[in-house]
Design a protein around this motif. Structure first.
Motif: not given
Length: 254
Positions: A210-218, A242-254
Motif C-alpha cells: 500500500m505504501r508503494g502505491k502512494i506517489p508521495m512515497g510515504r 454526497a461526495s468524497t474527500f481524498d487524503t491519499s498522497g496522490g494515489r487516487t485522482t477521482f
C-alpha cells in the motif's frame, strides 16, 4: 447574504456536539482531540472499553459508550443516550473499522468476510440510521463516514475491506442526496494508508504494498486525515455533500 465563520482555531466547534465511533484510538481519537480543543463536546463510542475510558480522560470527552457497532439495538440505545448526554447531536464521525483477513477471494475466510462487512458497512449504516433523525429534527448536521481508497481501487488480498469501503462510499452518496435539503451534510473520507493502530492487523507485506502505491512515497499521518475530517464536520463545509474527500498522497485522482 454572506456567512461569517469562527476562526477555526478559536472555537470552530463551540456549542457543537459530536458522536465519534472508533473513538478510543487512531483517527477517531485524533478527531476527538481537535473537536474538544476547538470548543466542542464529544461522545466516544468504541468496542475497547478500557481504551475508551483512558482516551475519554485524556481528551476530555463528555460521554462514552462501549459497544459493538454491528449490534443495531446497541447503536440505537447509544444514539439516544448520546443525545441525552450532549443535549443534541450535530456531528457524526463514523470511523470504527477493521481490516479483516489478508487472502485472495477464493481462499477468503467466511467468518472474516462477515465480520468485516458487519462492522465496516452494516455498523456504519446503523450509526447513520440512528443518528440522522436527531440531526433532521434540529435542521443541522454533519456526517463524516470514513471509507478508503481501497473502496475506489480495490486492494488485492483485501476483498472484504475493499468491498465494505466501496459500500460506504455508495451509502454516503445516497445519504447525502437524501438529506441535501434538510440542513444535514454527509460526505465520505477516502484516505490512503496512514500510520494507525489498525496497521497492526495487517502483515508487513500488505503495508509495504500500500505504501508503494502512494506517489508521495510515504504513509499518511493521522493528523492529516483528522484535519480533513474536522473541515468536513464543520460549518465551513456547507455546499459539498454526497461526495468524497481524498487524503491519499496522490494515489487516487477521482
Amino acid at each position: 447574504m454572506s456567512t461569517v465563520y469562527a476562526n477555526p482555531y478559536l472555537g470552530r466547534f463551540s456549542g457543537r456536539t459530536a458522536v465519534i465511533t472508533g473513538g478510543a484510538s487512531g483517527l477517531g481519537k485524533a478527531v476527538a482531540e481537535r473537536i474538544v480543543a476547538e470548543g466542542g463536546q464529544v461522545s466516544l463510542w468504541d468496542l475497547d472499553a478500557d481504551g475508551l475510558k483512558a482516551t475519554a480522560a485524556e481528551v476530555g470527552a463528555k460521554h462514552t459508550v462501549a459497544l459493538d457497532v454491528s449490534d443495531q439495538a446497541a447503536v440505537a440505545a447509544a444514539a439516544e443516550a448520546a443525545n441525552q448526554a450532549l443535549g443534541r447531536i450535530d456531528i457524526l464521525v463514523a470511523s470504527a473499522g477493521i481490516t479483516g483477513a489478508t487472502a485472495p477471494v477464493h481462499e477468503y475466510p467466511l467468518d472474516s468476510w462477515r465480520r468485516v462487512i458487519d462492522i465496516n458497512l452494516n455498523g456504519l449504516f446503523y450509526c447513520c440510521r440512528e443518528v440522522a433523525p436527531f440531526m433532521i429534527a434540529n435542521g443541522y448536521g454533519r456526517i463524516v463516514n470514513v471509507a478508503s481508497v481501497a473502496g475506489k481501487e480495490g486492494n488485492p488480498n483485501a476483498s472484504a475491506y475493499s468491498a465494505s469501503k466501496a459500500g460506504v462510499i455508495g451509502l454516503t452518496k445516497s445519504l447525502g442526496k437524501e438529506l441535501a435539503t434538510k440542513g444535514v451534510i454527509a460526505n465520505a473520507l477516502t484516505p490512503a494508508t496512514f500510520e494507525s493502530p489498525i496497521l497492526e492487523q495487517l502483515p508487513q507485506s500488505q503495508v509495504d504494498y500500500m505504501r508503494g502505491k502512494i506517489p508521495m512515497g510515504r504513509l499518511g499521518e493521522i493528523h492529516e486525515s483528522a484535519a480533513m475530517v474536522c473541515f468536513m464536520a464543520s460549518e465551513e463545509c456547507s455546499f459539498t455533500t454526497a461526495s468524497t474527500f481524498d487524503t491519499s498522497g496522490g494515489r487516487t485522482t477521482f
